[in-house]
Design a protein around this motif. Structure first.
Motif, mmCIF file in Angstrom:
data_model
loop_
_atom_site.group_PDB
_atom_site.id
_atom_site.type_symbol
_atom_site.label_atom_id
_atom_site.label_comp_id
_atom_site.label_asym_id
_atom_site.label_seq_id
_atom_site.Cartn_x
_atom_site.Cartn_y
_atom_site.Cartn_z
ATOM 1 N N GLU A 24 0.828 -1.209 0.000
ATOM 2 C CA GLU A 24 0.000 0.000 0.000
ATOM 3 C C GLU A 24 0.863 1.261 0.000
ATOM 4 O O GLU A 24 0.550 2.235 -0.692
ATOM 5 C CB GLU A 24 -0.947 0.018 1.213
ATOM 6 N N GLU A 25 1.956 1.227 0.762
ATOM 7 C CA GLU A 25 2.855 2.381 0.803
ATOM 8 C C GLU A 25 3.481 2.632 -0.569
ATOM 9 O O GLU A 25 3.559 3.765 -1.036
ATOM 10 C CB GLU A 25 3.948 2.174 1.846
ATOM 11 N N VAL A 26 3.897 1.554 -1.227
ATOM 12 C CA VAL A 26 4.511 1.699 -2.544
ATOM 13 C C VAL A 26 3.495 2.247 -3.535
ATOM 14 O O VAL A 26 3.820 3.110 -4.354
ATOM 15 C CB VAL A 26 5.112 0.366 -3.023
ATOM 16 N N GLU A 27 2.266 1.801 -3.441
ATOM 17 C CA GLU A 27 1.228 2.315 -4.337
ATOM 18 C C GLU A 27 1.031 3.820 -4.141
ATOM 19 O O GLU A 27 0.938 4.580 -5.119
ATOM 20 C CB GLU A 27 -0.088 1.573 -4.117
ATOM 21 N N LEU A 28 0.996 4.263 -2.895
ATOM 22 C CA LEU A 28 0.878 5.701 -2.623
ATOM 23 C C LEU A 28 2.098 6.466 -3.130
ATOM 24 O O LEU A 28 1.972 7.553 -3.708
ATOM 25 C CB LEU A 28 0.705 5.949 -1.123
ATOM 26 N N LEU A 29 3.274 5.903 -2.916
ATOM 27 C CA LEU A 29 4.501 6.561 -3.359
ATOM 28 C C LEU A 29 4.591 6.645 -4.880
ATOM 29 O O LEU A 29 5.133 7.607 -5.424
ATOM 30 C CB LEU A 29 5.724 5.845 -2.788
ATOM 31 N N ILE A 30 4.044 5.656 -5.569
ATOM 32 C CA ILE A 30 4.008 5.721 -7.034
ATOM 33 C C ILE A 30 3.177 6.918 -7.473
ATOM 34 O O ILE A 30 3.565 7.658 -8.385
ATOM 35 C CB ILE A 30 3.501 4.395 -7.645
ATOM 36 N N GLY A 31 2.060 7.151 -6.812
ATOM 37 C CA GLY A 31 1.242 8.327 -7.122
ATOM 38 C C GLY A 31 1.986 9.627 -6.858
ATOM 39 O O GLY A 31 1.926 10.569 -7.655
ATOM 40 N N GLU A 32 2.721 9.666 -5.743
ATOM 41 C CA GLU A 32 3.507 10.858 -5.425
ATOM 42 C C GLU A 32 4.640 11.044 -6.434
ATOM 43 O O GLU A 32 4.944 12.172 -6.829
ATOM 44 C CB GLU A 32 4.073 10.757 -4.007
ATOM 45 N N ALA A 33 5.252 9.946 -6.855
ATOM 46 C CA ALA A 33 6.332 10.028 -7.839
ATOM 47 C C ALA A 33 5.809 10.568 -9.169
ATOM 48 O O ALA A 33 6.482 11.362 -9.836
ATOM 49 C CB ALA A 33 6.978 8.663 -8.036
ATOM 50 N N GLU A 34 4.618 10.155 -9.527
ATOM 51 C CA GLU A 34 3.998 10.657 -10.755
ATOM 52 C C GLU A 34 3.820 12.175 -10.679
ATOM 53 O O GLU A 34 4.145 12.894 -11.634
ATOM 54 C CB GLU A 34 2.650 9.958 -10.947
ATOM 55 N N MET A 35 3.343 12.662 -9.539
ATOM 56 C CA MET A 35 3.192 14.110 -9.349
ATOM 57 C C MET A 35 4.550 14.808 -9.349
ATOM 58 O O MET A 35 4.693 15.908 -9.895
ATOM 59 C CB MET A 35 2.443 14.403 -8.046
ATOM 60 N N PHE A 36 5.555 14.192 -8.737
ATOM 61 C CA PHE A 36 6.907 14.729 -8.686
ATOM 62 C C PHE A 36 7.461 14.908 -10.103
ATOM 63 O O PHE A 36 7.968 15.975 -10.461
ATOM 64 C CB PHE A 36 7.778 13.760 -7.881
ATOM 65 N N ILE A 37 7.344 13.876 -10.905
ATOM 66 C CA ILE A 37 7.850 13.930 -12.277
ATOM 67 C C ILE A 37 7.092 14.986 -13.081
ATOM 68 O O ILE A 37 7.703 15.767 -13.822
ATOM 69 C CB ILE A 37 7.783 12.538 -12.934
ATOM 70 N N ASP A 38 5.780 15.029 -12.929
ATOM 71 C CA ASP A 38 4.986 16.046 -13.626
ATOM 72 C C ASP A 38 5.391 17.456 -13.207
ATOM 73 O O ASP A 38 5.481 18.360 -14.047
ATOM 74 C CB ASP A 38 3.489 15.841 -13.373
ATOM 75 N N GLU A 39 5.647 17.639 -11.915
ATOM 76 C CA GLU A 39 6.064 18.948 -11.404
ATOM 77 C C GLU A 39 7.414 19.358 -12.005
ATOM 78 O O GLU A 39 7.599 20.509 -12.403
ATOM 79 C CB GLU A 39 6.152 18.914 -9.878
ATOM 80 N N ILE A 40 8.326 18.431 -12.072
ATOM 81 C CA ILE A 40 9.639 18.732 -12.645
ATOM 82 C C ILE A 40 9.514 19.047 -14.127
ATOM 83 O O ILE A 40 10.118 20.006 -14.626
ATOM 84 C CB ILE A 40 10.629 17.587 -12.371
ATOM 85 N N LYS A 41 8.710 18.300 -14.842
ATOM 86 C CA LYS A 41 8.493 18.594 -16.263
ATOM 87 C C LYS A 41 7.895 19.979 -16.448
ATOM 88 O O LYS A 41 8.301 20.719 -17.357
ATOM 89 C CB LYS A 41 7.584 17.533 -16.893
ATOM 90 N N SER A 42 6.963 20.351 -15.601
ATOM 91 C CA SER A 42 6.362 21.693 -15.659
ATOM 92 C C SER A 42 7.394 22.771 -15.400
ATOM 93 O O SER A 42 7.433 23.798 -16.089
ATOM 94 C CB SER A 42 5.223 21.830 -14.665
ATOM 95 N N LEU A 43 8.222 22.554 -14.389
ATOM 96 C CA LEU A 43 9.286 23.517 -14.081
ATOM 97 C C LEU A 43 10.253 23.663 -15.253
ATOM 98 O O LEU A 43 10.659 24.788 -15.592
ATOM 99 C CB LEU A 43 10.075 23.076 -12.841
ATOM 100 N N LEU A 44 10.616 22.571 -15.856
ATOM 101 C CA LEU A 44 11.544 22.614 -16.980
ATOM 102 C C LEU A 44 10.941 23.332 -18.174
ATOM 103 O O LEU A 44 11.640 24.088 -18.856
ATOM 104 C CB LEU A 44 11.996 21.199 -17.346
ATOM 105 N N LEU A 45 9.658 23.139 -18.415
ATOM 106 C CA LEU A 45 8.981 23.869 -19.491
ATOM 107 C C LEU A 45 8.947 25.363 -19.202
ATOM 108 O O LEU A 45 9.189 26.185 -20.083
ATOM 109 C CB LEU A 45 7.551 23.351 -19.676
ATOM 110 N N PHE A 46 8.660 25.695 -17.965
ATOM 111 C CA PHE A 46 8.593 27.101 -17.536
ATOM 112 C C PHE A 46 9.954 27.777 -17.676
ATOM 113 O O PHE A 46 10.034 28.937 -18.064
ATOM 114 C CB PHE A 46 8.100 27.177 -16.093
ATOM 115 N N MET A 47 11.016 27.036 -17.375
ATOM 116 C CA MET A 47 12.366 27.612 -17.396
ATOM 117 C C MET A 47 12.941 27.717 -18.805
ATOM 118 O O MET A 47 13.884 28.449 -19.025
ATOM 119 C CB MET A 47 13.311 26.793 -16.505
ATOM 120 N N SER A 48 12.378 26.966 -19.750
ATOM 121 C CA SER A 48 12.966 26.973 -21.101
ATOM 122 C C SER A 48 12.443 28.098 -21.965
ATOM 123 O O SER A 48 11.616 28.863 -21.655
ATOM 124 C CB SER A 48 12.722 25.638 -21.801
#
Length: 128
Positions: free
Chosen positions: A104-128
């Motif tokens: 269950e913890e890993v399942e929750l962390l996968i969801g958080e990782a998905e948000m983390f990656i999306d956030e980083i992609k958004s930041l990179l788009l904003f910075m470019s």
């Protein structure tokens, strides 16, 4: 900024996140934890590379991420904690034979990782 290197890191982040979900679906929770960490790790490296940093180790990546990314308020604090937490879980999953992975913890962390990656992609788009 080496766009090809950053894109390669993001591709690895996506691939390893996908792998983590597949492994979790197959009840291979320890291996899912390992892939989960690497997905977060590569996304963090992509953002660090975009800022001109080249961490050489896992702990160096975590430290630089906290100092340069979190310290400059570029990302929410929970994401820095996610990087450290998944690193710790990966070490236990890979090296401690009596460690019991929590599905269950890993399942929750996968969801958080998905948000983390999306956030980083958004930041990179904003910075470019």
């Amino acid at each position: 900024m080496d766009k090809d290197l950053i894109d390669s890191e993001l591709n690895l982040a996506d691939e390893f996140l996908y792998d983590a979900q597949l492994l979790l679906n197959e009840r291979s929770v320890r291996s899912a934890e390992s892939r989960l960490y690497y997905s977060v790790f590569h996304a963090a490296r992509a953002l660090l590379y975009s800022k001109g940093f080249s961490p050489k180790t896992h702990k160096g990546t975590i430290s630089l991420f906290g100092k340069e990314i979190l310290g400059n308020n570029l990302i929410d604090e929970r994401f820095a904690k996610l990087l450290a937490k998944t690193f710790s879980l990966r070490e236990k999953a890979d090296y401690e034979p009596f460690f019991s992975a929590n599905e269950e913890e890993v399942e929750l962390l996968i969801g958080e990782a998905e948000m983390f990656i999306d956030e980083i992609k958004s930041l990179l788009l904003f910075m470019s």
